[in-house]
Design a protein around this motif. Sequence first.
Motif, PDB file in Angstrom:
ATOM      1  N   ARG A 162      -0.183   5.023   1.671  1.00 36.91           N
ATOM      2  CA  ARG A 162      -0.550   4.997   3.077  1.00 36.91           C
ATOM      3  C   ARG A 162       0.983   5.462   3.922  1.00 36.91           C
ATOM      4  O   ARG A 162       1.982   4.806   3.352  1.00 36.91           O
ATOM      5  CB  ARG A 162      -1.077   3.817   3.759  1.00 36.91           C
ATOM      6  CG  ARG A 162      -2.649   3.734   3.257  1.00 36.91           C
ATOM      7  CD  ARG A 162      -3.215   2.402   4.012  1.00 36.91           C
ATOM      8  NE  ARG A 162      -3.258   2.631   5.340  1.00 36.91           N
ATOM      9  CZ  ARG A 162      -3.624   1.519   6.247  1.00 36.91           C
ATOM     10  NH1 ARG A 162      -4.201   0.461   5.652  1.00 36.91           N
ATOM     11  NH2 ARG A 162      -3.601   1.522   7.644  1.00 36.91           N
ATOM     12  N   GLN A 206       0.838  -1.170  -0.029  1.00 33.16           N
ATOM     13  CA  GLN A 206      -0.090  -0.157   0.152  1.00 33.16           C
ATOM     14  C   GLN A 206       0.997   1.465  -0.025  1.00 33.16           C
ATOM     15  O   GLN A 206       0.994   1.802   0.828  1.00 33.16           O
ATOM     16  CB  GLN A 206      -1.030  -0.127   1.222  1.00 33.16           C
ATOM     17  CG  GLN A 206      -2.018  -1.104   1.243  1.00 33.16           C
ATOM     18  CD  GLN A 206      -3.199  -0.937   2.135  1.00 33.16           C
ATOM     19  OE1 GLN A 206      -3.737   0.244   2.205  1.00 33.16           O
ATOM     20  NE2 GLN A 206      -3.675  -1.860   2.625  1.00 33.16           N
ATOM     21  N   ASP A 248       0.434  12.429   4.603  1.00 37.27           N
ATOM     22  CA  ASP A 248      -0.039  12.923   6.118  1.00 37.27           C
ATOM     23  C   ASP A 248       1.105  13.391   6.945  1.00 37.27           C
ATOM     24  O   ASP A 248       1.508  12.651   7.741  1.00 37.27           O
ATOM     25  CB  ASP A 248      -0.657  11.681   6.622  1.00 37.27           C
ATOM     26  CG  ASP A 248      -1.330  12.012   8.106  1.00 37.27           C
ATOM     27  OD1 ASP A 248      -1.397  13.218   8.317  1.00 37.27           O
ATOM     28  OD2 ASP A 248      -1.964  11.140   8.935  1.00 37.27           O
ATOM     29  N   TYR A 284       1.383  12.800  10.710  1.00 34.99           N
ATOM     30  CA  TYR A 284       1.481  11.116  11.157  1.00 34.99           C
ATOM     31  C   TYR A 284       2.605  11.144  12.326  1.00 34.99           C
ATOM     32  O   TYR A 284       3.609  11.659  12.229  1.00 34.99           O
ATOM     33  CB  TYR A 284       2.053  10.610  10.011  1.00 34.99           C
ATOM     34  CG  TYR A 284       2.240   8.927  10.273  1.00 34.99           C
ATOM     35  CD1 TYR A 284       1.238   8.077  10.309  1.00 34.99           C
ATOM     36  CD2 TYR A 284       3.653   8.334  10.683  1.00 34.99           C
ATOM     37  CE1 TYR A 284       1.271   6.682  10.617  1.00 34.99           C
ATOM     38  CE2 TYR A 284       3.702   7.040  11.046  1.00 34.99           C
ATOM     39  CZ  TYR A 284       2.513   6.226  10.978  1.00 34.99           C
ATOM     40  OH  TYR A 284       2.569   4.891  11.203  1.00 34.99           O
TER      41      TYR A 284
END
Length: 276
Positions: free
Chosen positions: A137, A134, A177, A180
């Motif tokens: 992410r 992924q 992000d 994070y």
Amino acid sequence: MTIQYGQFKRAGTLGNGQKARNLGLCLAALSLLFAATSCRKRTEASSDPSPARPAADAIAEADTLYAGRGDLTRVRQGLVALRQAQAGESSNYEMAWRLAKFNYYLGSHSPDDAERDKAFRDGVEAGKLAVKLQDGRPDGHFWLGANYGGSAKISMLAGLSEIDEIKREMEAVIKLDEKYEAGSAYMVLGQVYLESPRLLGGDTQTAIEYFQKGLRFGPNNSLLRWHLAQAYADANRKEDARKEIEALLAMKVDPAYEPEQKEAVEKARKLAERLR
């Protein structure tokens, strides 16, 4: 062999009692045959491999163990739980990035050089798998970059070759992000610039800027504040360093990050002593 007619004749003239006994023997033999077949089937069934443990159960157990990571034994147990579950579900993203995370913590805190080196190498492989599974992410990118950083601290040669990889992964986290782990991608980038030789782009002021950016998303990130205090001290900005130390020491302990806060407080107090 030739069977004479007389033999059949004699067999056909058996009494009722003998016939009953013969029937009983036949039934007993059939009973033994069915019992043996049933036993064999049960044995075969018992030799079948047990069903794989659900990934969700392994992840829940590992997360519980990681909560007690101040004891490295629990981190090792968490790694075992994740590896065993991953053997039956190799494409599980949640397990892959956790393996990278757990290995990073073990590598960062183990007193054994061989264990540290292996943990970071295993962490890199797990992080690569997570990114492959992924790419969109942040977890896999962050913990892959963190393990690259751990390897860089162990080996100068590895550090020289992995600086770009660390930067690339943390920049990917920021794009996906930037909040994070409470701005920790900025913290890692700041460490790269603070600890790298000048010939490889090391720059204290750039490090300070990255740490300051991280604080926008993680004002209570204790390790981030400690690194900023260290950068200020390296830049001879002692008063700014003292302010960061005071802010760190005044922070309320977050139970989810108690081991990290304890570590940051110990380092901050040592830095405060040097600044006096």
